[in-house]
Structure formats: C-alpha cells, structure tokens
Write an enzyme that holds these catalytic residues in place. Structure first.
Site, mmCIF file in Angstrom:
data_model
loop_
_atom_site.group_PDB
_atom_site.id
_atom_site.type_symbol
_atom_site.label_atom_id
_atom_site.label_comp_id
_atom_site.label_asym_id
_atom_site.label_seq_id
_atom_site.Cartn_x
_atom_site.Cartn_y
_atom_site.Cartn_z
ATOM 1 N N GLY A 103 -4.017 32.234 38.771
ATOM 2 C CA GLY A 103 -3.494 32.628 37.475
ATOM 3 C C GLY A 103 -4.390 33.687 36.839
ATOM 4 O O GLY A 103 -4.209 34.861 37.099
ATOM 5 N N SER A 198 -4.711 33.785 45.529
ATOM 6 C CA SER A 198 -4.643 34.629 44.351
ATOM 7 C C SER A 198 -5.942 34.527 43.540
ATOM 8 O O SER A 198 -7.021 34.723 44.085
ATOM 9 C CB SER A 198 -3.421 34.265 43.513
ATOM 10 O OG SER A 198 -3.149 35.267 42.564
ATOM 11 N N TYR A 199 -5.857 34.178 42.238
ATOM 12 C CA TYR A 199 -7.077 34.076 41.442
ATOM 13 C C TYR A 199 -7.968 32.904 41.881
ATOM 14 O O TYR A 199 -9.143 32.845 41.510
ATOM 15 C CB TYR A 199 -6.761 33.959 39.951
ATOM 16 C CG TYR A 199 -7.970 34.209 39.085
ATOM 17 C CD1 TYR A 199 -8.466 35.503 38.919
ATOM 18 C CD2 TYR A 199 -8.641 33.172 38.466
ATOM 19 C CE1 TYR A 199 -9.591 35.747 38.150
ATOM 20 C CE2 TYR A 199 -9.766 33.399 37.683
ATOM 21 C CZ TYR A 199 -10.241 34.689 37.530
ATOM 22 O OH TYR A 199 -11.365 34.917 36.774
ATOM 23 N N ASP A 408 2.524 41.962 50.095
ATOM 24 C CA ASP A 408 2.119 41.672 48.719
ATOM 25 C C ASP A 408 1.529 42.924 48.097
ATOM 26 O O ASP A 408 0.605 43.518 48.653
ATOM 27 C CB ASP A 408 1.081 40.540 48.719
ATOM 28 C CG ASP A 408 0.484 40.272 47.345
ATOM 29 O OD1 ASP A 408 1.184 40.533 46.338
ATOM 30 O OD2 ASP A 408 -0.661 39.799 47.278
ATOM 31 N N HIS A 460 2.837 37.422 48.699
ATOM 32 C CA HIS A 460 1.634 36.887 48.069
ATOM 33 C C HIS A 460 1.384 35.420 48.411
ATOM 34 O O HIS A 460 0.283 35.034 48.788
ATOM 35 C CB HIS A 460 1.773 37.054 46.552
ATOM 36 C CG HIS A 460 0.532 36.753 45.782
ATOM 37 N ND1 HIS A 460 -0.593 37.530 45.845
ATOM 38 C CD2 HIS A 460 0.244 35.757 44.902
ATOM 39 C CE1 HIS A 460 -1.529 37.028 45.054
ATOM 40 N NE2 HIS A 460 -1.048 35.955 44.464
#
Length: 486
Positions: A103, A198-199, A408, A460
């Site tokens: 996020g 991701s994050y 992605d 992603h």
C-alpha cells in the site's frame, strides 16, 4: 494359479493401497473441517477460540484455519487482524510463512488471502468463495492486516494513527509475531519465512532486519530463514527511473514526454519534485496510465462500478498529489479479474462473514475497505532504499528471492533490475529461462546471496495471473532449489 489372474489381483490390491494411502489433495479438499474431525484435536493454547468453522460460502476443506485479533499494545488497545491457514498435509512438518501486502494501507486478507495465494478466493460479486487449486498453503500461511487502519485492524487510541510509517509498522508486526506465537505455541520454533509484494518490498526487509537484530537474544529467537518478494518497491530513485523507462519502452508515453523527464528529472536528488517541468512530465505518464490498468498494462479495467471507473480516470492527478506531499509512490493494487477488489469489498462487509472470522459480533459491523487511501497522505517515514538492508540480510545468510511480473507498469521489472544492479553482487549462475508445464515461464539469474526471477505475461500481483507458475516458484524457494530449467 494362472499368471494373468495373479497380475490382475496384484494390480487391484496396488490400486486400493494407492487410493487409501495417497489421499489425493483434491479429494481431501472437499470436506468442511469441524472440531474433532479425523481425530485432529486442537492443542492446548493453539488458537482454540479463533478456529473458523462456519464461513459462509466456504468450499469444503480438510485443513483448519483460524482468524481473529492479536493485541500488539495493551495500553493503547492496538490490535492487528490475522487469518491463518494450516498446511493442507502434515502441517506439523511444514514451515510457517507470513504474507504481507503493501500500500501502504492495503489488506493482506483482501489481496493475498482471497485474490492470490490463499485456499479460498472471492467469487463473483462477493457472494461466496471458490477453491484455489494453486494455494500456497502447502506450507502454513499467515496473513496479517498491517498496520492499524488496514482492513479490520484498529487502535482504540486515535493518536496512534498519527504515527504510521515504516518503523511503526515493523515494530507492530514484530510484536504481533511474538503475541501470535503465544496463541499458537506449536509454531514457536518452526522454520519461518516472510513473503509479500509491492510496498511490502519495504515492510518485509524491515521486519526481517528487526528479527535478525533481536535474535541476538536467544529467549526471543525467531527461526527466520528467508524472504520472498514480488514486484517490490526497493530503491526510490531506481524505481522511478524504471517506471519512466518502462512506460516509454512499452509505448505508453511519447518520445517528447520521455525526453523531458530524462532532461529535467533527477530522481536521485533529495527532492526530485521541486522541478515543475519534471512534475508535469511525470503527471503525463500517469495521465496516460490512467486510461488503462497500470498494474496490468495488457488487460481490461473494471467498469462494474462508477467508483472504479472514476478511480481509473483520476488516478494520475491523485497520484501526483500524494507523491508531491509525501515523496512516496502511489500503490493501489490491481488484479487479473479487474473487479476482484469489488468482490472482496462486498464479501468482507457481510455481517455473517465478519462474525465467522471473529472480526465483529455480526451486529456492530466494521467498515472494511480493500485499501485505506488516507495512509498515502499521512505516512510519516519511508526509507528511500532497501539496498543497505539487503546487504545486511545477505550477510546474515538469509535466502532472498525476488520475482517480477513483466507486464506491471507500477513497479516494473526494469525498476527491480535497476535496483538490484546497485548491489553489485557476483553472478553465480547466468541469466536463463525457467520452465513450467513445458513452457518458458520467465527468466532468472542467481547471484551470490540472491535469486531474481521474472514471470512472463504477469502483472503486479503475479499469483492472480500465473497461479500455477507462482506456486511452482514458491515451492522451489522453500526447497532452496532453483526453478526448473528444463
């Protein structure tokens, strides 16, 4: 006795033994687990009160799963929500894997557990669940909504929400693990891995570093063996360069826009956004990406809801607002079925689902969302690079694997390659294809202390696009073996 008859009898007996002993995974998955089934009684203290037994729409299964809260700060009433799946077969012999989504502000339950790698995936319109034949709970898998403010996780102290950042998240996640082990003491000394995407490319190394540092005290030792990261944010300067290069090389932006960024943007500076020309050009990148799904550039967007359509069209403008104010990148997730987020939101806001998962009493409901957008603006600290932590974890002997879906645009394969190149690691085995089901699944390279792999045709959230392939890579990671090269 006639030799042919003997052969027939022998084959019949062999077939019976196979059916009895092999216990195929597919057939075993079609029974709803209840307390006491098959004589598998819960150990004392092993999450008895959190056992999930009546989840609406759940396919029948022959493994236990647990959900509920772990209080990480008694004084402030701060609690993280988790969902834990035992391994399908012989859980007592399998490692424990913690999965985190990023996020910051996005749910590991809404994404990892029920869109990607969990055994139950959200079905159309959030009416139920379907079985995931490529679930990662070949190991024991733990999903946590982290930090507070994500999904069902919360704090009773309002001021806690003013301190959210990387360090806050890592410390709460570390405290969560030790408190969770009190609920599940049989997992206390189990081999442990951390995975995410991701994050979580920042969450996971930061938590791993915390564990390595605090493991110097043997009384609180966690048997961490490695980390696995998908399309991870790694180093801000290289990540931004990769985003721009990828957009241009995939014909998302014009030569003119690309040239302006190359001439006006210094992503390695302490404040690359002070240059207005640079900001306007990067705005144009996200404006063009706003017309498609940046997380999966060759698949459709979801038109099922007005909110989703508006989000797509406004994404570029919204992104720059957050980026300029916090020097951070936008991190809303995507998926192969572009409407999966909507399904998850509908499912987790059902009273019967919240009650079954021990998230609420079914009357005073929690307002669950797939991502908490407010965290984009309020995030206090984000380390600009994970490279120093990678070096530390490599020195500590951890197994580190990184993979990238190559369609992605948000954290593209170029960003990861640029970031890893700054490590200057010695190559131990050269770039080569890896295979799954007789086809090239991607390419990979082994370095001294790290393995990097790509997924051909994946966006992603790789397991959404390549569920079977991602399970194969995950299995190889746990075994410490390279992906198949034939």
């Amino acid at each position: 006795m006639d030799i042919l008859l003997k052969v027939k009898i022998f084959c019949s007996l062999a077939l019976v033994l196979v059916l009895i002993c092999a216990k195929p995974v597919v057939s075993s998955r079609h029974r709803q687990y209840q307390r006491g089934d098959h004589g598998r009684k819960l150990s004392s203290g092993d999450g008895n009160e959190d056992l999930v037994t009546n989840l609406p729409g759940q396919p029948r299964a022959d493994f236990r799963h647990f959900a509920g809260y772990v209080t990480v700060n008694e004084t402030n009433g701060r609690a993280l929500f988790y969902w834990f799946y035992e391994a399908i077969i012989n859980p007592q012999e399998k490692p424990l894997v913690l999965w985190l989504n990023g996020g910051p502000g996005c749910s590991s339950v809404g994404y990892g557990a029920t869109q990607e790698i969990g055994p139950f995936l959200v079905d159309i319109n959030g009416q139920g669940l379907r079985f995931n034949n490529f679930s990662w709970n070949k190991a024991n898998v733990l999903f946590v909504e982290s930090p507070i403010g994500v999904g069902f996780s919360y704090s009773n102290t309002t001021s806690d929400y003013e301190h959210l950042g990387d360090d806050f998240t890592a410390n709460d996640a570390y405290n969560f693990l030790h408190k969770w082990f009190l609920k599940f003491p049989s997992h206390r000394t189990r081999t442990f891995y951390i995975a995410g995407e991701s994050y979580a490319g920042k969450y996971v190394p930061e938590l791993a570093e915390l564990i390595v540092d605090r493991n110097k005290d043997p009384s609180i030792h966690i048997d961490l063996k490695g980390i696995l990261l998908g399309n991870p944010e790694t180093s801000d300067a290289e990540d931004w360069t990769g985003i721009v290069d990828y957009a241009w090389s995939h014909a998302v932006v014009s030569d003119e826009t690309y040239r302006t960024i190359r001439e006006s943007c210094d992503f390695k500076s302490s404040d690359p956004w002070k240059n207005q020309t640079c900001c306007d050009a990067v705005d144009e990148v996200f404006s063009q990406y706003g017309k498609i799904d940046i997380y999966s550039i060759y698949t459709s967007v979801c038109f099922a809801s007005t909110a989703r359509s508006n989000d797509q069209s406004l994404r570029g403008r919204r992104v720059m607002k957050y980026k300029r104010s916090s020097k951070m990148m936008p991190r809303i997730m995507g998926g192969y079925d572009p409407c999966l987020d909507d399904y998850a939101t509908a499912f987790y806001n059902r009273p019967d689902v919240q009650k079954a998962l021990h998230a609420s009493d079914g009357h005073s409901l929690k307002n669950w969302s797939i991502c908490n957008d407010k965290m984009f603006k309020d995030w206090r600290d984000s380390k600009p690079s994970m490279i120093p932590i990678y070096k530390k974890l490599i020195s500590a002997g951890l197994r580190i694997w990184i993979y990238s879906g190559d369609t992605d645009g948000r954290v593209p394969v170029l960003s990861t390659r640029y970031s890893l190149s700054t490590l200057n690691l010695r190559i131990t085995k050269p770039w080569r294809p890896w295979y799954h089901e007789n086809e090239v699944s991607g390419w990979f390279q082994e370095y001294e202390g790290l393995t990097f792999a790509t997924f051909r045709g994946a966006g992603h959230a790789v397991p959404c696009f390549k569920p079977s392939n991602s399970l194969a890579l995950f299995s190889a990671f746990l075994l410490g073996l390279p992906p198949p090269t034939k």
